[in-house]
Write an enzyme that holds these catalytic residues in place. Structure first.
Site, short mmCIF file in Angstrom:
data_model
loop_
_atom_site.label_atom_id
_atom_site.label_comp_id
_atom_site.label_asym_id
_atom_site.label_seq_id
_atom_site.Cartn_x
_atom_site.Cartn_y
_atom_site.Cartn_z
N GLY A 8 49.77 32.41 4.96
CA GLY A 8 50.64 32.11 6.09
C GLY A 8 49.84 31.63 7.29
CB ALA A 29 47.59 53.25 5.23
N GLY A 44 30.38 57.07 7.65
CA GLY A 44 31.77 57.10 8.12
C GLY A 44 32.66 57.55 6.98
CD GLU A 56 26.21 56.94 11.07
OE1 GLU A 56 27.04 56.63 10.21
OE2 GLU A 56 26.11 56.35 12.17
CG HIS A 94 51.42 86.13 0.60
ND1 HIS A 94 50.15 85.94 1.10
CD2 HIS A 94 51.31 87.03 -0.41
CE1 HIS A 94 49.30 86.71 0.45
NE2 HIS A 94 49.97 87.39 -0.49
CB ALA A 114 30.60 52.07 4.04
CB VAL A 115 28.38 49.30 8.87
CG1 VAL A 115 27.13 49.85 8.21
CG2 VAL A 115 28.57 47.82 8.51
N GLY A 116 32.01 49.83 8.79
CA GLY A 116 33.21 49.52 9.55
C GLY A 116 33.87 48.25 9.05
#
Ligand code: FAD
Ligand code: NAD
Length: 476
Positions: free
Chosen positions: A124, A328, A191, A212, A452, A277-279
């Site tokens: 689109g 999400a 992260g 990290e 319980h 996996a840095v954002g």
């Protein structure tokens, strides 16, 4: 040929976009949703990152690897023999994952059909005058829309010093698709993705080193929880190195050499695969015709107000492509809000009660302010904590680690934040979210009967502990 007309056209069919289209249709509007995702088999599917290469496949693998790990580490305690000999069939595990993804993504087609949403599997582009160009395998057509909702999501950030090669240096999508267990796995970034996917492969036998750059572990989490998480992860054998700044990575024959600086010295790590996996960054490339000026912020996110309106009349933007946490459920609520506002209803998202969950073992979940944040406001507060070590259900589950921490206003008693590390934390946080949504006090939770033996009793006890009246815990 005249343009097809819709009240609402949504670009992006992930968890922010597809609910926007469905909600619009429920409210009597004509709605279309366009999505260009194509999986590794070349099949187009709605559902976005979340259903195809994010939340769902990662949780499928977390579940499989957790069962395998528990067979090895917990079965014996239950008196179940043979756990230590249990093996893993990675191909079968991946087939199960793909099956779940297929069921859920094709479920979006079913939901569209049931709601009367027109789905377009293609690309689109927003044109001037709220027209949308759609490019599918069948060709190019133009839609006329009263309103357009942009929900194009996000994509992994690539580091120029560790470029993806799709095989040995991979993003989260690559790390979800390994066909065998890497002997040595490096992860850049401690992260959410680094911890979840690092956990999957460590449980299956990889030696995992997480590098990290920051000195503070999980800076967005309550630091008491972060400390306990670090302790648990280290105990499990996840080698997390804080203050480790990666300076380069290169593939040399069958290995990846990762160079990093730590404590002022240059170091090197050799691994068989490296996950970066840095954002994630927002996706807007090619989304706008040159004469369409939808303002972006400095980091490339589409600028929106609290109701997800962009600066252009009748153009809205929701989900990962706008400010706020990349979650999400946050996108989903924004999509629904945009559709309701378009239909003339009153709607809003309560950004103060968006839960965060990290699906490691133990799980980590929170809602509201951390103790550090409350302290910084200067507001007098009280804290109640209760450890799962004293919870009967957690004991029976062989998962009695971690705690629930509740923070409430000292004077007015309203709940300001709840932080959980422990079994099913992601499920337990739902009660705390509801409590905060209803502006509950600690006393409201104290007076609520909890079944319980359940894990939820730990939240009850933490609320009691805030007033030093926990029955089963220690009142500090
Ligand atoms: P997306 O899901 O990214 O969807 C956007 C869609 O738009 C995509 O299909 C894209 O192909 C399409 N698109 C983009 N441009 C165009 C265009 N021009 N035309 C047509 N289509 C276009 N969040 C959680 O809350 N819980 C979790 O457990 C969780 N786990 C995750 C695990 C991993 C490994 C990853 C990577 C993410 C995870 N997330 C999780 C984050 C979550 O996936 C995102 O926050 C969520 O998918 C964002 O939804 P969205 O609809 O805004 O964007
Ligand atoms: P993140 O922002 O959670 O973590 C990235 C980490 O990488 C940070 O700690 C950062 O300091 C570190 N980093 C950045 N550059 C570095 C470098 N050069 N060297 C070493 N470390 C470096 O991002 P992510 O883990 O990639 O996840 C992306 C998004 O996806 C998140 O916003 C998250 O909300 C979402 N997500 C959510 C879930 C969940 O809800 N359970 C699961 C997965 C992903």
């Amino acid at each position: 040929m005249s343009d097809k007309k819709f009240d609402v056209v949504v670009i992006g069919g992930g968890p922010a976009g597809y609910p926007a289209a469905i909600r619009a249709a429920q409210l009597g509007l004509t709605a279309a949703c366009i999505d260009d995702y194509k999986n590794e088999e070349g099949v187009r599917a709605f559902g976005g990152t979340c259903l195809n290469i994010g939340c769902i496949p990662s949780k499928a693998l977390l579940e499989s690897s957790e069962l395998y790990h528990r067979a090895h580490t917990e079965f014996e305690a239950h008196g179940i023999r043979g756990g230590a000999g249990v093996g893993i069939d990675v191909a079968a595990m991946q087939t199960r994952k793909r099956g779940i993804v297929k069921q859920l993504t094709s479920g979006v087609d079913v939901m569209f059909k049931a709601a009367g949403v027109t789905g377009f599997k293609g690309r689109g582009k927003l044109l001037a005058g709220n027209r949308v160009e759609v490019t599918t395998d069948a060709g190019v057509e133009t839609l006329a829309a009263n309103h357009v909702v942009l929900a194009t999501g996000s994509t992994p950030i690539e580091l120029p010093i560790a470029k993806f090669d799709g095989k040995r240096i991979v993003d989260s999508t690559g790390a979800l698709a390994f066909t065998s267990v890497p002997k040595r796995l490096g992860v850049i970034g401690a992260g959410v993705i680094g911890l979840e996917l690092g956990s999957v492969w460590r449980r299956l036998g990889s030696e995992v080193v997480v590098l990290e750059a920051l000195e503070t572990f999980l800076p967005a989490a309550d630091q008491q929880v972060a400390k306990e998480a670090m302790r648990q992860f280290k105990r499990q054998g996840l080698d997390i190195r804080m203050g480790a700044k990666v300076t380069g990575a290169s593939v040399q024959s069958d290995v990846v050499k990762v160079r990093f600086e730590s404590g002022g010295t240059a170091q090197e790590l050799e691994v068989d695969a490296l996950v970066v996996a840095v954002g994630r960054r927002p996706v807007t490339a090619g989304l706008f015709a040159p004469d369409v000026k939808v303002p972006l912020d400095k980091r490339g996110f589409i600028e929106v107000d609290a109701h997800c309106r962009t600066g252009v009349p009748n153009v809205w933007a929701v989900g990962d492509v706008v400010r706020g946490p990349m979650l999400a459920h946050k996108g989903m609520e924004e999509g629904v809000m945009a559709a309701e506002l378009i239909a003339g209803h009153v709607s809003e998202v309560n950004y103060r009660t968006i839960p965060s969950v990290i699906y490691t073992a133990p799980e980590i979940a929170w809602v509201g302010q951390t103790e550090e944040e409350v302290k910084a406001t200067g507001r007098p507060y009280k804290v109640g904590t209760f450890g799962f070590g004293a919870n009967g259900r957690a004991k029976a589950m062989q998962q009695a680690v971690g705690f629930v921490k509740l923070i409430a206003d000292q004077e007015h008693d309203d709940v300001l934040g709840v932080h959980i590390i422990g079994p099913m934390a992601g499920e337990l946080i739902g009660e705390a979210v509801l409590a905060m949504e209803f502006s509950a006090s600690a006393e409201d939770i104290q007076r609520t009967v909890h079944a319980h033996p359940t894990l939820s009793e730990s939240l009850h006890e933490a609320s009691l502990a805030a007033d030093k009246r926990s029955i089963h815990g220690i009142n500090r």
